[in-house]
Write an enzyme that holds these catalytic residues in place. Structure first.
Site, short mmCIF file in Angstrom:
data_model
loop_
_atom_site.label_atom_id
_atom_site.label_comp_id
_atom_site.label_asym_id
_atom_site.label_seq_id
_atom_site.Cartn_x
_atom_site.Cartn_y
_atom_site.Cartn_z
N ASP A 189 0.65 -0.98 0.09
CA ASP A 189 0.00 0.09 0.00
C ASP A 189 0.89 1.36 0.12
O ASP A 189 1.86 1.38 0.61
CB ASP A 189 -0.94 -0.12 1.24
CG ASP A 189 -1.82 1.21 1.39
OD1 ASP A 189 -2.77 0.98 0.47
OD2 ASP A 189 -1.78 2.00 2.15
N GLU A 212 14.42 -15.15 0.45
CA GLU A 212 14.72 -16.10 1.33
C GLU A 212 13.98 -17.49 1.38
O GLU A 212 14.02 -18.39 1.85
CB GLU A 212 14.84 -15.66 3.01
CG GLU A 212 15.70 -14.77 3.21
CD GLU A 212 15.62 -13.93 4.46
OE1 GLU A 212 14.53 -14.43 5.23
OE2 GLU A 212 16.27 -12.87 4.79
C1 NOJ Z 1 -4.76 2.97 -0.85
C2 NOJ Z 1 -5.46 2.00 -0.62
O1 NOJ Z 1 -5.97 1.53 -1.71
C3 NOJ Z 1 -6.65 2.97 -0.04
O2 NOJ Z 1 -8.16 2.28 -0.13
C4 NOJ Z 1 -6.25 3.43 1.11
O3 NOJ Z 1 -7.44 4.67 1.65
C5 NOJ Z 1 -4.88 4.28 1.10
N1 NOJ Z 1 -3.96 3.55 0.27
C6 NOJ Z 1 -4.52 4.67 2.41
O4 NOJ Z 1 -4.11 3.70 3.04
#
Ligand code: NOJ
Length: 540
Positions: free
Chosen positions: A222, A271
Site C-alpha cells: 500500500d 529467502e
Molecule cells: C490505498 C488504498 O488502496 C486505499 O484504499 C487507502 O485508503 C489508502 N491507500 C491509504 O492506505
C-alpha cells in the site's frame, strides 16, 4: 516454509517449451475486498470464513491468485487501511486460524494468496503511536513517526503545507499542553511512519516474515511510493486537492530513497522458496518512474494506474499500452493491467459505455501481455452504485472537510451471489452497504451457465488464457492497420485482438478463426462488422 499447492505449475499460462517464467509474469490476480465479498457469520460484514467458502468459485473462474485487502486488527477508520496490529486479524473478519485456513485451502485449489501490507502509516490505535502520544514531546518514541512543532507564534500553524489525500491538512495538532503536530497523508487516524528510523525498517521486515511463514505468496504494498519524505519536509507549494492515484510530483511521494527499502524487502522475499512476490501500489508521474520499483533486486510488479486512467479511446489506449510495455523492458518486469479496484469508480460506469464497453475493455485487458488484476464483481459486470444515501457512507474522504467526492463506497457494495433480493446470498444478515434492488440478474447464480453473461465471458477468457500460446506472458504487441477508433493487434503465438472503441460498427477483414467475442456478432469468411464497444479474440 509452508508448501501446500495442488499443482501450481498447472496454474501458469506459459506455453510448453517457452522460457521459464515466474507464475506472476502472466497471472490473473483477483482482488477480494474482504468486507464485501462474502459474509460467513451473518453479521452483514464479509469475513475470512466467507472468503474460504467461496474459494472454489475463484478456482472455477480461472484466476491464478487472490489478493486480499487488509483484514488486520483495525478500528476501520479507513476500512482496514489503518492497521492497529499487523500480526492479528480483526475480530470482524475472524481469527488467525481462519486466515491460515484460507491460505491452506487456496493452495489446495491451486490458488496463490497475496496479502496487503500497509507500511506508510498505521492506525492511531497502534501501540507505537499510543506510546509516542503518552511519552510526549522530545521522546525518542516519537521519532518512529513525524512529530513536529507548529509554525506561527504559538505553533498554531501546521509544520508545512502538505495536504491529506482525503482532504484538509496532512497534519493534526495534539491538544495543549502537548501541542505538537503529527503527519498523516491520509486520515488523521492514520499517522505516517518515519521510515528513516531503523526500528520501523526492522519491524516491517519482521511483519513480512510473519506472513511469509504463514504461507502467503506475496504482498500488495500500500502507498509504496510514500514511505520516504523529502529531507526537511519542504512545502509542496500549491493548494489544489490531491487525487488518489494521481501523477503529480510531490515532496512526499516517489522519493528515490524508497528503493533502498524495497531492495531490503526483496532479500526477505528471496529467502523463501516458491516465488514469493510483491506488487507496488505506486502512483508516480510516469511509467518510467514506476519501472524503477521493479528493477531485478526490488519488487516484482506494480499496478498500471496509467492504464486505469486512460479513457476509452483507441489512440490513447494504444499510446498507454506502448508506453507501459516500453517502460518495463529495461527492467524485465511484466507489465500489468487493471481497470477497477476498491478506490475507483467501477469501469462499467467510469468508461461511460455501460456493460458492452466494460466487456470489451475486459477482453482487451486480458489479451495484453503480462499480468492482469480483476476487482471482485467486475466479472459480474457490476456497475458503480451511485445513489448511496449519505448516512450509509463510510469512506473517510467523504467526511473530511473539502475532501474528495467520497466516491469509494459505490464500488464497495457487497457482491450478489444468488437469489432475487438483497442481500443476494452475500450472507444471512443483510449487508453493510445496501445493495441495489435490481441486482438479481447480476448474481453468480443468475449468470452461471448463460453463455451471454459477463461471468461466462470472464470464465471463457480466463480458460483461454491458460491454454492459448498467444495469451499471457511476454512484452510484444504488433499493431496492425486499423481504421480510426479501432485497435487491431497481433501477439506472438497466433492471437489477434480487434477492439472497436467508437459508437458505430466498423467493417474489417476477418483475421482468422473467432475465439471469443465480447458481444454476439456475425462473421463471414472475408469480412465482418465489428459492433460499437466490442472486442474479439481471433486465432490466426
Ligand atoms: C490505498 C488504498 O488502496 C486505499 O484504499 C487507502 O485508503 C489508502 N491507500 C491509504 O492506505
Amino acid at each position: 516454509m509452508t508448501q501446500h499447492y495442488a499443482d501450481p505449475s498447472a496454474r501458469t499460462g506459459s506455453a510448453p517449451g517457452a522460457a521459464p517464467t515466474g507464475w506472476w509474469r502472466d497471472a490473473v490476480i483477483y482482488q477480494v475486498y474482504p468486507r464485501s465479498f462474502a459474509d460467513g457469520n451473518g453479521d452483514g460484514m464479509g469475513d475470512l470464513e466467507g472468503i474460504r467458502s467461496r474459494l472454489p468459485y475463484l478456482r472455477d473462474l480461472g484466476v491464478d491468485a487472490v489478493w486480499l485487502s487488509p483484514f488486520y486488527a483495525s478500528p476501520q477508520a479507513d476500512a482496514g487501511y489503518d492497521v492497529a496490529d499487523y500480526r492479528a486479524i480483526d475480530p470482524m473478519f475472524g481469527t488467525l486460524h481462519d486466515a491460515d485456513a484460507v491460505i491452506r485451502e487456496a493452495h489446495g485449489l491451486g490458488l496463490r494468496i497475496i496479502v496487503d501490507v500497509v507500511p506508510n502509516h498505521c492506525s492511531d490505535q497502534h501501540e507505537w503511536f499510543q506510546q509516542a502520544l503518552r511519552e510526549g514531546p522530545g521522546s525518542p518514541l516519537r521519532e518512529r513517526f513525524h512529530f513536529r512543532p507548529g509554525r506561527g507564534a504559538d505553533g498554531e500553524l501546521p509544520p508545512n503545507d502538505w495536504e491529506s489525500l482525503f482532504g484538509g491538512p496532512a497534519w493534526t495538532r495534539l491538544p495543549e499542553p502537548d501541542g505538537e503536530w503529527y503527519l498523516h497523508l491520509f486520515a488523521s487516524e492514520q499517522p505516517d511512519f518515519n521510515w528513516e528510523h531503523p526500528a520501523v525498517q526492522d519491524e516491517f521486515r519482521s511483519i513480512l516474515r510473519f506472513w511469509l511463514d504463514l504461507g502467503v505468496d506475496g504482498f500488495r504494498v500500500d502507498v509504496a511510493h510514500g514511505l520516504v519524505k523529502a529531507p526537511g519536509l519542504p512545502d509542496m507549494g500549491h493548494g489544489e486537492q490531491l487525487k488518489l492515484l494521481g501523477t503529480q510530483t510531490l515532496p512526499f511521494f516517489d522519493q528515490d530513497g524508497v528503493h533502498e527499502i524495497y531492495r531490503s524487502w526483496r532479500t526477505v522475499l528471496d529467502e523463501y522458496a516458491g516465488d514469493r512476490i510483491a506488487v507496488a501500489e505506486a502512483w508516480t508521474p510516469s511509467a518510467d518512474r514506476t519501472a524503477l520499483y521493479l528493477r531485478p533486486d526490488e519488487l516484482h510488479q506494480a499496478f498500471n494506474f496509467h492504464y486505469l486512467n486512460t479513457g476509452w479511446d483507441a489512440a490513447a489506449l494504444r499510446a498507454t499500452i506502448d508506453e507501459s510495455l516500453e517502460a518495463m523492458r529495461p527492467v524485465g518486469a511484466p507489465t500489468t493491467w487493471v481497470l477497477s479496484n476498491h478506490d475507483v469508480v467501477r469501469h462499467r460506469t467510469r468508461l461511460g459505455g455501460g456493460l458492452d464497453r466494460a466487456r470489451a475493455a475486459a477482453l482487451l485487458m486480458l489479451a495484453l501481455p503480462g499480468s492482469a488484476y480483476v476487482y471482485q464483481g467486475e466479472e459480474l459486470g457490476l456497475p458503480e452504485v451511485t445513489d448511496l444515501p449519505d448516512e450509509v457512507r463510510q469512506d473517510p474522504s467523504f467526511f473530511r472537510e473539502s475532501g474528495q467526492d467520497g466516491l469509494r463506497d459505490g464500488c464497495r457494495v457487497p457482491l450478489p451471489w444468488t437469489g432475487d433480493e438483497p442481500p443476494y446470498g452475500f450472507g444471512s444478515g443483510g449487508s453493510w452497504l445496501p445493495q441495489p434492488a435490481d441486482w438479481c440478474a447480476l448474481t453468480v447464480t443468475a449468470q452461471t451457465g448463460d453463455p451471454a453473461s459477463t461471468l461466462e465471458l470472464y470464465r471463457a477468457a480466463l480458460a483461454l488464457r491458460r491454454t492459448h500460446p498467444g495469451l499471457g506472458a511476454g512484452d510484444a504487441v504488433e499493431w496492425l492497420d486499423a481504421p480510426d477508433g479501432v485497435l487491431v493487434f497481433r501477439r506472438p503465438g497466433g492471437l489477434v485482438c480487434t477492439v472497436n472503441t467508437t459508437g458505430a460498427p466498423v467493417r474489417l477483414g476477418t483475421p482468422g478463426r473467432m475465439l471469443l467475442a465480447s458481444r454476439q456478432l456475425a462473421v463471414a469468411a472475408d469480412a465482418f462488422d465489428l459492433p460499437a464497444d466490442t472486442a474479439v479474440w481471433w486465432e490466426v
